[in-house]
Structure formats: C-alpha cells, structure tokens
Design a protein around this motif. Structure first.
Motif, PDB file in Angstrom:
ATOM      1  N   HIS A  18     -26.070 -37.512  11.993  1.00 46.90           N
ATOM      2  CA  HIS A  18     -26.321 -36.205  12.315  1.00 46.90           C
ATOM      3  C   HIS A  18     -27.734 -35.829  12.693  1.00 46.90           C
ATOM      4  O   HIS A  18     -28.164 -34.489  12.849  1.00 46.90           O
ATOM      5  CB  HIS A  18     -25.642 -35.074  11.169  1.00 46.90           C
ATOM      6  N   CYS A  61     -19.950 -31.606  12.300  1.00 44.66           N
ATOM      7  CA  CYS A  61     -20.666 -31.087  11.368  1.00 44.66           C
ATOM      8  C   CYS A  61     -20.849 -29.514  11.811  1.00 44.66           C
ATOM      9  O   CYS A  61     -21.271 -28.600  11.255  1.00 44.66           O
ATOM     10  CB  CYS A  61     -21.865 -31.563  11.124  1.00 44.66           C
ATOM     11  N   CYS A  77     -20.195 -31.899  17.453  1.00 46.58           N
ATOM     12  CA  CYS A  77     -20.055 -32.703  16.306  1.00 46.58           C
ATOM     13  C   CYS A  77     -19.029 -32.210  15.102  1.00 46.58           C
ATOM     14  O   CYS A  77     -19.027 -30.722  14.884  1.00 46.58           O
ATOM     15  CB  CYS A  77     -21.418 -33.099  15.600  1.00 46.58           C
ATOM     16  N   CYS A  82     -25.266 -34.406  17.911  1.00 46.79           N
ATOM     17  CA  CYS A  82     -25.504 -35.231  17.064  1.00 46.79           C
ATOM     18  C   CYS A  82     -25.292 -36.835  17.488  1.00 46.79           C
ATOM     19  O   CYS A  82     -24.290 -37.014  18.225  1.00 46.79           O
ATOM     20  CB  CYS A  82     -24.599 -34.948  15.772  1.00 46.79           C
TER      21      CYS A  82
HETATM   22 ZN   LIG Z   1     -23.401 -33.487  13.212  1.00 45.69          ZN
END
Ligand SMILES: [Zn+2]
Length: 333
Positions: A168, A180, A178, A185
């Motif tokens: 990340h 997340c 991403c 990332c």
């Molecule tokens: Zn990420």
C-alpha cells in the motif's frame, strides 16, 4: 532455540484451505494435515475445524497434544498479535475472534498467533531462501501484495504490529484504485489481482485465447498457472502485461532497498512459483534500475523456496520463540 525442545505445531489458516504441520528441530516438517476452509455458520465452527485439523496432524505424527511445546498459527491479517485475536480477515466470516485463547483452551497447549505474511517470511528466514541473512524484506504478490521485514534478525512489527504494508505504498499518485480505498498503491499495479483485472480487458479484446479458454473474463479464475500457460503459448499481450506488473514490483522493491538497506529481497507466492525466472528477472532489473546504486549493489533477489511449508515453519518458529522468551522472563504460563 534449545536442541532438545519438543516439536512445535505450525498452522497456516488460509481463505480456501488450512494446513497443520509438525515442525521438528525448528525447521523440518515431519507430518502434515490439510483441510478445506469451508463456509462457516458461526465462529466456533472455524475453531472446531482447526482443532480437527490439528488432531489430524497429531494422529499422522503418532503423538498427542501434550507431546508438543506449542502451536503457532499463521492467519490472514489484520490480527492483534498481543491478544492472539483475529480482527476482520477477508474470506473467513469471523470478526474479533480470540483465536489463540479458544484454541489453547481446546488443545491444552500454548497458542501464538502471527500474520501469515510475517510467518511465511520468517519460515524462509529460519529454513528456506533467506537463511543466513539478518536484514531481509519480503514481497508476496498474490490477490493482494503482502510485505514483511526482518531487521537485525527479528521480524519488524511497528508500534501495533501493522508494519510491512509494502503493497500500500503509493507509487502512482491518482492512479488505479486499490482495495484499501487509496489510489496508485503498489498492490493495485503489481499484484496478481491487478494483473487479472487487466487480463479480463485483454480477453474481452480477443488478445489472449489461452486466458479466454481457461478463465474467460472471470477474475477469480485467473490463477498464476493461467498466466504461465498464456506465456508458454507465446501470447505477446500477456507477456507484456506480466512484465509490466513485474516492473512495478521491482519499483516497490527498489524503495524497500533504499529504506531498509537489506542483504536480500525475498519474493514469493504462487505467481513467483509459476512464472519463475523470467518474472523474477524483470522485477530484479527494475529494482536495480530504480534503487540507489551504492545500496542495491550487493542486494540479492531470491525466490521463496518453501511454498506451503513456509508459513507452517514460520508460525511454529514464532511460537517457539515466544515460549522461550516467556520462560526467560519468568512470566505467566
Ligand atoms: Zn492500497
């Protein structure tokens, strides 16, 4: 680790399968037992299934739980290492499960929880590709992109155990979304998951007959072997896609080299196993291109070698080490 220590159990809890192994002398797996990680109705079902997998392994080894020193469990993060609690791992259907306590109660042995990426890297450190080094960074591109560090011969955890989220690191500001929630990332560019999303576009454009045949545009079916087969068939578009992902991985490796000044970078997981040397070579070339020359000069790039055993050996080794530390400090249990 004392030479006369009892064997230790190592357990790899994955999203699709679980594997328990008996580890002797801190590094040799002498018995194994595998089970599918099925859909569960309640958290206790997961604990019961794990206990039966452990019992299967003990039976295989011809010993009983009292004959082992401890059980180390490698589980998908995030985990609370201090309390041995699974927080909210993907694909397991549990939340905030005090796994170490529950398993220990049922089996009557001390149980230590470790995150699976750290366990895999530590396994390579004690018994595999990273033996003999003191400073090692591991990158494991799969569905996501796991990372971990061994610094001064010890796993590095950070303040809350979350260190090593190399996947990340932002490498392309404003870039691809991403998992997340961030953009650009490393994981969104270099993981197998990222490759699969690109491959689906190739398949739709008719540029990869092999992937079309093996997986269609179904991202969940795009295993590492599917990419390997398309490369073996000489499909240019897939070769370019894979090389591109490996190039991004190398960029991430370069930052790790600059930050940690390691002796070795270990890369592992199904993708590395299936794609082999050509993939490692592209990643390594990109790493050498992007890292600071003086730091990267002596860095070795090594493919992980223990496959499924890595996390089992690593989890067992972490458990054995915790036990020894507790004994030395005279603390509880
Ligand atoms: Zn990420």
């Amino acid at each position: 680790m004392a030479g006369n220590m009892k064997p230790v159990l190592g357990f790899d809890l994955g999203g699709t399968k679980m594997l328990c192994g008996l580890v002797e002398n801190g590094r040799t797996v002498t018995a194994r037992y595998k089970k599918k990680t099925k859909e569960i109705d309640k958290p206790e079902d997961l604990v019961d299934r794990m206990v039966s997998c452990v019992e299967g392994c003990l039976k295989e080894a011809g010993i009983r739980a009292k004959d082992v020193a401890a059980l180390g469990v490698a589980a998908p993060g995030p985990v609370d290492l201090k309390t041995g609690t699974l927080l909210n791992p993907p694909n397991l259907g549990v939340q905030e499960l005090p796994l170490a306590k529950l398993l220990s109660r049922k089996l009557g042995v001390p149980v230590v929880l470790e995150n699976d990426v750290n366990a895999g890297l530590y396994g390579e450190f004690v018994a595999g590709a990273a033996q003999g080094f003191s400073h090692v960074v591991g990158l494991f591109p799969g569905t996501g992109l796991g990372g971990g560090m061994i610094l001064n011969g010890e796993l590095y955890y950070g303040v809350s155990g979350a260190a090593g989220e190399i996947g990340h690191m932002t490498v392309q500001p404003g870039g691809r979304l991403c998992g997340c929630g961030n953009r650009g990332c490393l994981e969104a560019l270099a993981s197998r998951g990222a490759m699969a999303r690109e491959a689906a576009v190739l398949v739709a454009a008719g540029k990869s007959p092999t992937i079309a045949k093996l997986a269609g545009t179904d991202i969940s079916k795009m295993k590492s072997s599917v990419f390997a087969d398309a490369i073996d068939a000489g499909e240019e578009a897939v070769i370019e896609l894979v090389n591109n992902a490996a190039w991004w991985l190398g960029l991430g490796m370069a930052s790790c080299v600059n930050i940690f000044n390691p002796e070795a970078i270990v890369i592992g997981g199904g993708l590395v196993e299936k794609l082999g040397k050509s993939y490692v070579k592209v990643a390594e070339a990109s790493m050498r291109e992007h890292a600071m020359a003086a730091i990267v000069k002596k860095v070795k790039v090594i493919a992980a070698g223990l496959a499924d055993d890595a996390a089992v050996i690593g989890a067992a080794a972490v458990a054995a080490k915790n036990l020894a530390l507790n004994a030395a400090s005279g603390s509880r249990e």
